[in-house]
Design an enzyme around this catalytic site. Structure first.
Site, PDB file in Angstrom:
ATOM      1  CB  SER A 191      -0.943  -0.063   1.197  1.00 13.55           C
ATOM      2  OG  SER A 191      -2.111   0.621   0.893  1.00 13.55           O
ATOM      3  CG  HIS A 212      -5.731  -2.503   0.459  1.00  5.92           C
ATOM      4  ND1 HIS A 212      -5.025  -2.106  -0.648  1.00  5.92           N
ATOM      5  CD2 HIS A 212      -5.198  -1.839   1.518  1.00  5.92           C
ATOM      6  CE1 HIS A 212      -4.108  -1.225  -0.282  1.00  5.92           C
ATOM      7  NE2 HIS A 212      -4.189  -1.046   1.026  1.00  5.92           N
TER       8      HIS A 212
HETATM    9  C1  GCU Z   1      -5.368   4.773   1.854  1.00  7.24           C
HETATM   10  C2  GCU Z   1      -4.793   5.577   0.715  1.00  7.24           C
HETATM   11  C3  GCU Z   1      -3.984   4.704  -0.248  1.00  7.24           C
HETATM   12  C4  GCU Z   1      -2.976   3.885   0.510  1.00  7.24           C
HETATM   13  C5  GCU Z   1      -3.638   3.131   1.628  1.00  7.24           C
HETATM   14  C6  GCU Z   1      -2.683   2.401   2.572  1.00  7.24           C
HETATM   15  O1  GCU Z   1      -6.369   3.926   1.381  1.00  7.24           O
HETATM   16  O2  GCU Z   1      -5.847   6.233   0.073  1.00  7.24           O
HETATM   17  O3  GCU Z   1      -3.335   5.499  -1.210  1.00  7.24           O
HETATM   18  O4  GCU Z   1      -2.292   3.024  -0.374  1.00  7.24           O
HETATM   19  O5  GCU Z   1      -4.343   4.031   2.467  1.00  7.24           O
HETATM   20  O6  GCU Z   1      -1.523   2.750   2.669  1.00  7.24           O
HETATM   21  O7  GCU Z   1      -3.171   1.475   3.236  1.00  7.24           O
END
Ligand code: GCU
Length: 407
Positions: free
Chosen positions: A244, A385
């Protein structure tokens, strides 16, 4: 177009705008790159500068601070005897603060220095395994957005880094808490490495001053500095991984620091592997508003103005060439735009080909849970995710392929 969701973001391919990606081989002065040599000498440094100026930001100087470390724990019989554990404090300056604690596990059962995965994680080293010898540092905690040490959270995130499995495949792990480098908060600029080095800028932070992603990437390079001096680690076989926002960080670290032999982005999405021009899922406006500290100020000029970016994220991946790079998506993680992540990896391929490499050996997005591995690797996993054991299996297979690992 009316979008029926609170963030006003698009999840429908029909609304993806027509776009043209900036050309990999066309320099700003109009010259065209014809071979690998010109790419490495001219276009690659130019693209790297563009990313520094317009997106991730620039360090206050080439290599601020010093490199100092202290090994404060060595256990030859860790995790029930399968691993050697080391804990190392890496300092960024002559002072005690800031510093990061690096937690290392290496297979005991091996003849040669170990290839390793290095990654930053979100919750503190004590959350990685159950071992009591891992101190709980008083630190900023992202769940509560304040500094709290907490014994109840020991081993609470062990699933995201399956250390025993990694060890059983002959790899080591070196991991640190990203908040040791800089806290992930809007006013991070007086803390961590920012607090240590931003005075070099003078009175005002320039509009291309480093954001948090650059700071975390800087921390990864200091971990690499340590890997180069530890005789138990094969510093030519260090794979940098990130999930992420830390996947965005892994890509940016790998793009700048060529010592990382393999670069792996897990669900990195907007500002990571995903193409910005598709405006699918999270967009630049949304990310810059929610996380204004991640990128440099100049990047905000591209909110709702993606088509004027002098690059797109396929060019971030191209900076890693000819080094192996792996991009991974999850089918329910639409926020991160899986198709945009795939297209970015695919569109970096023309830079790999002149090196005699096959790039990403598939024309279209592969089926679910069907990893594809050339010099560029890609998979889309079923689910949401997250960094899962399935993802790790693919990363270890990819590293086996590229490291030709034989214990
Ligand atoms: C949020 C953000 C993302 C990121 C994510 C994370 O959802 O909008 O851009 O990748 O956090 O780091 O878990």
């Amino acid at each position: 177009m009316s979008l029926n969701n609170p963030f006003q973001v698009n999840y429908d391919e029909i609304f993806v705008p027509n776009y043209t990606l900036p050309e990999l081989f066309l320099c700003l002065d109009g010259t065209e790159i014809k071979d690998v040599d010109e790419w490495m000498k001219k276009r690659r440094p130019e693209i790297l500068e563009l990313f520094k100026t317009h997106m991730y930001g620039r360090l206050p100087e080439e290599r601020p601070g010093c490199f100092r470390y202290e090994i404060f724990d060595t256990e030859k019989n860790a995790l029930g005897g399968i691993a050697i554990r080391k804990q190392v404090k890496i300092y960024f300056t002559e002072k005690e603060d800031p510093s990061l604690d690096l937690l290392i596990y290496l297979p005991v059962d091996r003849k040669n220095p170990a290839p390793i995965f290095t990654l930053l994680h979100f919750y503190g080293n004590h959350t990685v395994t159950e071992e009591k010898a891992i101190p709980i540092r008083p630190q900023w905690d992202r769940t509560y957005n304040k500094y709290i040490p907490d014994e109840n959270t020991r081993a609470s995130h062990s699933k995201t880094i399956p250390v025993r499995k990694i060890i059983s495949r002959g790899y080591g792990v070196a991991t640190a808490y990203y908040g040791d480098i800089a806290p992930d908060i809007k006013d991070c600029f007086s803390h961590g490495v920012f607090g240590a080095f931003d005075h070099i800028f003078g009175e005002k932070r320039p509009s291309d001053a480093w954001g948090a992603i650059s700071a975390w990437a800087f921390g990864l390079s200091r971990i690499m500095d340590y890997c180069e001096i530890d005789q138990d680690i094969d510093s030519k076989k260090v794979a940098v991984v990130g999930h992420s926002r830390l996947g965005k960080t892994a890509l940016w670290a790998g793009a700048q620091d060529r010592r990382f032999a393999v670069v792996i982005s897990n669900n990195s999405g907007c500002g990571g592997a995903a193409l910005s021009r598709r405006k699918f899922g999270e967009t630049l406006r949304v990310i810059n508003n929610a996380f204004p500290h991640w990128f440099c100020d100049n990047f905000k000029k591209y909110n709702e103005n993606e088509e004027n970016l002098p690059f797109d994220q396929h060019m971030l991946i191209s900076l890693i060439a000819p080094g192996p790079v792996y991009v991974a998506s999850a089918d329910e993680d639409l926020w991160a735009d899986p198709k945009g992540e795939f297209l970015s990896a695919k569109n970096a391929e023309p830079v790999y080909n002149p090196f005699g490499l096959e790039g990403l050996p598939c024309d279209d997005m592969p089926d679910l849970d069907r990893p594809v591995m050339g010099a560029i690797g890609y998979h889309i996993r079923k689910g949401g995710h997250g960094l899962t054991e399935c993802d790790w299996d693919c990363y270890m297979n990819f590293c086996d392929k590229h490291f030709n690992y034989k214990g």
